[in-house]
Design an enzyme around this catalytic site. Structure first.
Site, mmCIF file in Angstrom:
data_model
loop_
_atom_site.group_PDB
_atom_site.id
_atom_site.type_symbol
_atom_site.label_atom_id
_atom_site.label_comp_id
_atom_site.label_asym_id
_atom_site.label_seq_id
_atom_site.Cartn_x
_atom_site.Cartn_y
_atom_site.Cartn_z
ATOM 1 N N HIS A 41 -5.826 4.802 5.899
ATOM 2 C CA HIS A 41 -4.983 5.744 5.159
ATOM 3 C C HIS A 41 -3.603 5.885 5.777
ATOM 4 O O HIS A 41 -2.878 6.834 5.495
ATOM 5 C CB HIS A 41 -5.665 7.104 4.982
ATOM 6 C CG HIS A 41 -7.053 6.984 4.426
ATOM 7 N ND1 HIS A 41 -7.316 6.298 3.252
ATOM 8 C CD2 HIS A 41 -8.252 7.409 4.888
ATOM 9 C CE1 HIS A 41 -8.622 6.329 3.020
ATOM 10 N NE2 HIS A 41 -9.209 6.991 3.992
ATOM 11 N N ASP A 58 0.856 -1.185 0.000
ATOM 12 C CA ASP A 58 0.000 0.000 0.000
ATOM 13 C C ASP A 58 0.890 1.230 0.000
ATOM 14 O O ASP A 58 1.912 1.267 0.701
ATOM 15 C CB ASP A 58 -0.925 0.038 1.210
ATOM 16 C CG ASP A 58 -1.923 1.187 1.118
ATOM 17 O OD1 ASP A 58 -2.921 1.037 0.383
ATOM 18 O OD2 ASP A 58 -1.700 2.238 1.741
#
Length: 221
Positions: A182, A24
């Site tokens: 996030h 990610d």
């Protein structure tokens, strides 16, 4: 046991000799060639002797924006990352990617695989940023396949009827905190849990190894 009698790692038999590694990235925009890469996490996966996929260790690097990089304020507001915060202990792209790639190359060898394949939620986004940064940093030994990926958004749509990471995790019984989302490490670990869950569930249902299928002959005109 001699090398001649050593059995190949079960992972090498599962994904065509590829080692899935979950990645990610957090960025300052959507353009991998123009916008800054700010954070990258890679979650290692392994397979036990019974053939079940498991999550392993997580590697994380904070990245300094490359010279001339664009920083979209809307992207920074979304991730909550301050690129200039000294507490990030950020490093240049070359150093950060080298620290991420090194354990991946080691794991590829340990699992008797030929290269890594990137797993991500909307994997093309992560793949494009990783490869753009590696090109800028002039890193020759990129362990990832140049174009193949495993996309958990697609897999979750098939398995659970939902493509959003948070919702797919909840449907899979995986706890998910929107407050912690996030962060590259958090999102990568949840993506890894989702991927492992889907792969293992497919095995439980008898989908792998694939059962013998008789191939019908083409009708003759």
């Amino acid at each position: 046991m001699s090398d001649e009698n050593k059995q190949p790692h079960p992972m090498s038999q599962r994904f065509r000799g590829f080692l899935p590694v979950v990645v990610d990235v957090e960025t300052a925009g959507f353009n991998p060639e123009r916008d800054a890469l700010l954070e990258i996490a890679a979650v290692m996966l392994t397979m036990d002797e019974d053939g079940w996929l498991r999550r392993g260790e997580t590697h994380v690097q904070q990245i300094d924006p490359f010279e001339g990089a664009n920083l979209e304020q809307s992207a920074l507001d979304f991730t909550g990352i301050d690129p200039w915060n000294p507490e990030r202990e950020a490093v240049p792209e070359r150093e950060g990617l080298s620290e991420i790639f090194s354990p991946i190359r080691k794991a590829v060898k340990e699992h008797d695989c030929k290269r890594a394949v990137l797993v991500g939620h909307n994997a093309t986004f992560d793949h494009n940023f990783v490869f753009a940064a590696a090109l800028r940093a002039d890193i020759k030994r990129n362990p990832f396949h140049p174009f193949s990926t495993f996309d958990t958004a697609t897999l979750a749509g098939l398995a659970y009827g939902h493509t959003v990471l948070a919702q797919a995790c909840k449907l899979a019984g995986i706890p998910f905190s929107n407050k912690e989302a996030h962060s590259a490490a958090y999102d990568a670990e949840k993506t890894a849990d989702l991927f492992c869950g889907i792969v293992n569930r497919w095995r439980e249902l008898g989908g792998f190894p694939p059962p013998p299928i008789e191939i019908a002959e083409e009708p003759q005109e």
